[in-house]
Design an enzyme around this catalytic site. Sequence first.
Site, short mmCIF file in Angstrom:
data_model
loop_
_atom_site.label_atom_id
_atom_site.label_comp_id
_atom_site.label_asym_id
_atom_site.label_seq_id
_atom_site.Cartn_x
_atom_site.Cartn_y
_atom_site.Cartn_z
N MET A 1 0.84 -1.20 0.00
CA MET A 1 0.00 0.00 0.00
C MET A 1 0.87 1.24 0.00
O MET A 1 1.71 1.43 0.89
CB MET A 1 -0.92 0.00 1.23
CG MET A 1 -1.99 -1.07 1.19
SD MET A 1 -3.01 -1.10 2.68
CE MET A 1 -1.92 -1.96 3.83
N ALA A 2 0.67 2.09 -1.01
CA ALA A 2 1.46 3.32 -1.15
C ALA A 2 1.28 4.20 0.08
O ALA A 2 0.17 4.43 0.55
CB ALA A 2 1.03 4.08 -2.39
N GLN B 1 6.83 -4.76 -5.57
CA GLN B 1 5.74 -4.59 -6.54
C GLN B 1 6.08 -3.44 -7.49
O GLN B 1 6.48 -2.36 -7.05
CB GLN B 1 4.41 -4.30 -5.85
CG GLN B 1 3.27 -4.28 -6.86
CD GLN B 1 1.93 -3.84 -6.26
OE1 GLN B 1 1.75 -2.68 -5.93
NE2 GLN B 1 1.02 -4.78 -6.11
N CYS C 1 -4.37 -1.20 -8.90
CA CYS C 1 -4.51 0.14 -8.32
C CYS C 1 -5.61 0.92 -9.04
O CYS C 1 -5.55 1.11 -10.26
CB CYS C 1 -3.19 0.90 -8.41
SG CYS C 1 -3.33 2.57 -7.71
N GLY D 1 -9.69 -8.40 0.18
CA GLY D 1 -10.90 -7.58 0.17
C GLY D 1 -11.78 -7.80 1.38
O GLY D 1 -12.22 -8.91 1.64
#
Length: 329
Positions: free
Chosen positions: A17-18, A70, A101, A203
């Site tokens: 996750m950025a 990634q 994304c 999810g």
Amino acid sequence: MRIGSVSIPSPLVLAPMAGVTDLAFRTICRELGAGYTITEMVSAKALCYQDQKTLPLMRLGEDEHPAGVQIFGSDLACMEEGAAIVREVAHPDIIDINMGCPVPKVANNGDGSGLLRDLDKACRVAKAVRKGAGEIPVTVKMRLGWDKGNIVCLELAQCLEDLGIAAITLHGRTKVQMYAGTANWDWIRRVKQALSIPVIANGDVFSGQDAARILRYTGADGVMIARGVFGNPWIFQQAQAAIDGRPIPPLPPLSQRCDTAVRQFELAAQYKSEKIACLEARKHYAWYLKGVPYAGYWKSEISKISTLADVYRVTAGIKRELKDASDDG
């Protein structure tokens, strides 16, 4: 779970996750039970243009194995070269391609989940990355499709498997959904039933029970935890207990959670700079206080943190003035 030649010791995976899964936070999550961690997404184009700010994003910890880097992009030459640079510079166990994304500036450029609109291109990207990766296994993280009228995950996953992709992570939402609504686990189950390579389910995993349930429901080989880890790296311990059928441990007392947060920020200051680490600590520390009663004043103080001295001052105040349900008394 085996991804290519790589053995993953646990089904619990920390999502890339950025702005969240930097080396400091990944270190904390591994200590608390994540079996496999992946860097924030790295732009293949930035690697090709030798952008110096990009290199630290793919730095792995000394003991961070198995671990993946990634990359994202859609330019075939850049993706191949980017994978080769990752292989030579970061030495990861796995290289993951981002095809999920949903952020407009990424997807609308044809990268990330933008590749779900052009399956031929997506498969050519995977082929290019495999070429650049050499012996390193390549995996793909993807969504169901661009929108509910264009669910392409099964077709794409089968193409990727045929190309030698070693595992698929599937987030049960479309690009258009972003993070709204609920994740459709039925499609994850269908993809798992159709493939022989590992499938990792992603999810709506916000608790240990959710992790056990998604594995049971989909038959997936692993579960990737994303937003459920915000401020709660203990979710990995809770998930493992739920999977094993053991009682789920409660969160540690607030003071211990604060100590973990502080250690994360100290590690980040070592790896980056104190200034950057403290700016990023603002959102992380607020997440650690989620659900704590009467935390409003301290969240306001957290939003002003700019030095580690500020972190220590705020932490002392939180420990002095706040309690939560897990604290004695």
